[in-house]
Design a protein around this motif. Structure first.
Motif, mmCIF file in Angstrom:
data_model
loop_
_atom_site.group_PDB
_atom_site.id
_atom_site.type_symbol
_atom_site.label_atom_id
_atom_site.label_comp_id
_atom_site.label_asym_id
_atom_site.label_seq_id
_atom_site.Cartn_x
_atom_site.Cartn_y
_atom_site.Cartn_z
ATOM 1 N N ASN A 234 0.838 -1.099 0.021
ATOM 2 C CA ASN A 234 0.006 -0.048 -0.068
ATOM 3 C C ASN A 234 0.646 1.096 0.065
ATOM 4 O OD1 ASN A 234 -2.855 0.802 0.167
ATOM 5 N ND2 ASN A 234 -2.162 1.939 2.061
ATOM 6 N N TYR A 235 2.215 1.152 0.021
ATOM 7 C CA TYR A 235 3.060 2.272 0.329
ATOM 8 C C TYR A 235 3.746 2.617 -1.016
ATOM 9 C CZ TYR A 235 7.351 5.105 1.187
ATOM 10 O OH TYR A 235 8.196 5.902 1.076
ATOM 11 N N LEU A 236 4.586 1.617 -1.560
ATOM 12 C CA LEU A 236 5.097 1.643 -2.958
ATOM 13 C C LEU A 236 5.557 0.127 -3.262
ATOM 14 C CD1 LEU A 236 7.938 4.420 -2.537
ATOM 15 C CD2 LEU A 236 5.825 4.538 -3.776
ATOM 16 N N PRO A 237 5.821 0.007 -4.461
ATOM 17 C CA PRO A 237 6.111 -1.701 -5.162
ATOM 18 C C PRO A 237 7.239 -2.011 -4.155
ATOM 19 C CG PRO A 237 5.848 -0.195 -6.729
ATOM 20 C CD PRO A 237 5.887 0.814 -5.522
ATOM 21 N N LEU A 238 7.443 -3.160 -3.711
ATOM 22 C CA LEU A 238 8.378 -3.961 -3.040
ATOM 23 C C LEU A 238 9.458 -4.522 -4.315
ATOM 24 C CD1 LEU A 238 6.477 -5.881 -0.733
ATOM 25 C CD2 LEU A 238 8.110 -3.916 -0.068
ATOM 26 N N ILE A 239 10.970 -4.302 -3.997
ATOM 27 C CA ILE A 239 11.839 -5.035 -4.765
ATOM 28 C C ILE A 239 12.392 -6.157 -4.200
ATOM 29 C CG2 ILE A 239 12.373 -2.795 -6.109
ATOM 30 C CD1 ILE A 239 14.676 -2.617 -4.476
ATOM 31 N N TYR A 240 12.256 -6.266 -2.919
ATOM 32 C CA TYR A 240 12.692 -7.534 -2.059
ATOM 33 C C TYR A 240 11.715 -7.576 -0.760
ATOM 34 C CZ TYR A 240 15.623 -10.141 1.021
ATOM 35 O OH TYR A 240 16.293 -11.062 1.823
ATOM 36 N N ALA A 241 11.556 -9.125 -0.591
ATOM 37 C CA ALA A 241 10.650 -9.304 0.393
ATOM 38 C C ALA A 241 10.994 -10.687 0.829
ATOM 39 C CB ALA A 241 8.928 -9.389 0.115
ATOM 40 N N GLU A 242 11.372 -11.106 2.220
ATOM 41 C CA GLU A 242 11.764 -12.429 2.679
ATOM 42 C C GLU A 242 11.041 -12.604 3.914
ATOM 43 O OE1 GLU A 242 15.496 -15.157 3.910
ATOM 44 O OE2 GLU A 242 15.911 -12.836 3.127
ATOM 45 N N GLN A 243 10.414 -13.690 3.931
ATOM 46 C CA GLN A 243 9.771 -14.254 5.397
ATOM 47 C C GLN A 243 11.087 -14.713 6.456
ATOM 48 O OE1 GLN A 243 6.149 -16.453 5.100
ATOM 49 N NE2 GLN A 243 5.873 -15.854 3.125
ATOM 50 N N VAL B 213 10.841 -9.086 5.892
ATOM 51 C CA VAL B 213 11.967 -8.280 5.555
ATOM 52 C C VAL B 213 11.600 -7.505 4.270
ATOM 53 C CG1 VAL B 213 14.410 -7.800 5.427
ATOM 54 C CG2 VAL B 213 13.552 -9.417 7.265
ATOM 55 N N ALA B 214 11.472 -6.420 4.179
ATOM 56 C CA ALA B 214 10.959 -5.750 2.793
ATOM 57 C C ALA B 214 11.801 -4.659 2.497
ATOM 58 C CB ALA B 214 9.529 -5.323 2.985
ATOM 59 N N ILE B 215 12.098 -4.522 1.101
ATOM 60 C CA ILE B 215 12.719 -3.282 0.922
ATOM 61 C C ILE B 215 11.871 -2.663 -0.380
ATOM 62 C CG2 ILE B 215 14.944 -2.392 -0.416
ATOM 63 C CD1 ILE B 215 16.446 -4.612 0.927
ATOM 64 N N TYR B 216 11.736 -1.447 -0.335
ATOM 65 C CA TYR B 216 10.813 -0.684 -1.522
ATOM 66 C C TYR B 216 11.613 -0.265 -2.650
ATOM 67 C CZ TYR B 216 6.871 -0.879 1.940
ATOM 68 O OH TYR B 216 5.676 -1.066 2.692
#
Length: 257
Positions: free
Chosen positions: A64-73, A82-85
């Motif tokens: 809902n903020y911006l597209p994610l380029i990285y996400a790991e559980q 753990v996310a990076i926008y």
């Protein structure tokens, strides 16, 4: 700042869904020492009944903020994304219940309609005397470990080992000025120690290379010597000072030659 924009947009959609009991932010934002380069540590408090539903929708909420380029559980202190926008912001989203919420750091309450966390109190992770002694002794031990890599001309590995000495000695140095947050080590240490001591750390780090080890190691010894001269006696008595004196004599004669 982008951190607060992200907090608002992610929390709004979660609150709108009526799926959480409370939202808290920890880390530097919770402590109140954040800046434009800080990341976000957001804790979502859910009931056991809503837990699975929330876990399934975490990426949707984050988006809902911006597209994610990285996400790991991962599961470090709690179930976490753990996310990076795409603007480079690092955002950690934790899922907890009221009973499993860790109290190991200060928190900023974003949403708490029923006042579950009105009496929230941080239980700071105080560094013990024994842990400080381990930091000191491990800093010295790393010189011996790195010596083997140095003699084999594996300079990247020697640098990696000596980087541990810098991190451990920084924790000791920080303790002298910032006992409550000594466990943070190098994080924002430039804001809590005098410029002269920060220069020692900077020079030590800058010289972890084939040509600079002698200079880097000298600065680490300088830091440890300063720590010895300013540490409380009940902590200093646990330091292996005999090892330290041996190191001063043997560094660049027996070791790193």
């Amino acid at each position: 700042m982008r951190t607060y924009d992200a907090i608002e947009k992610v929390s709004q959609v979660i609150i709108k869904d009526g799926i959480c009991e409370a939202i808290l932010v920890k880390g530097s934002i919770g402590r109140g020492d954040d800046d434009e380069f800080s990341d976000v540590d957001m804790y979502i408090v859910v009931t056991n009944e809503n837990r699975e539903s929330f876990l399934e929708r975490r990426l949707e909420y984050l988006g809902n903020y911006l597209p994610l380029i990285y996400a790991e559980q991962v599961n470090f202190v709690a179930e976490q994304i753990v996310a990076i926008y795409n603007n480079g912001l690092h955002f950690d989203l934790y899922t907890v219940t009221a009973d499993t919420m860790p109290h190991t750091d200060k928190a900023k309450i974003i949403y708490d309609p029923s006042g579950k966390f009105a009496d929230y109190a941080a239980e700071l992770k105080t560094v013990t005397k024994e842990e400080l002694a381990d930091c000191f002794n491990d800093s010295l031990y790393n010189f011996v470990e790195a010596d083997g890599a140095y003699r084999r001309m594996n300079y990247p590995w020697a640098s990696r080992i000596m980087d541990n000495s810098i991190a451990e000695s920084a924790k000791l140095l920080r303790y002298l000025y910032d006992k409550d947050y000594a466990y943070l080590g190098l994080k924002k240490i430039n804001e809590v120690i005098p410029e002269e001591q920060f220069i020692w750390l900077t020079e030590a780090s800058a010289n972890l290379n084939k040509e600079g080890f002698s200079k880097a190691n000298g600065y680490i010894i300088k830091i440890l010597e300063f720590v010895i001269g300013n540490m409380e006696d009940d902590v200093k008595c646990l330091f292996n000072l005999k090892f330290f004196e041996w190191m001063k004599v043997n560094l660049n004669t027996t070791l790193f030659t």
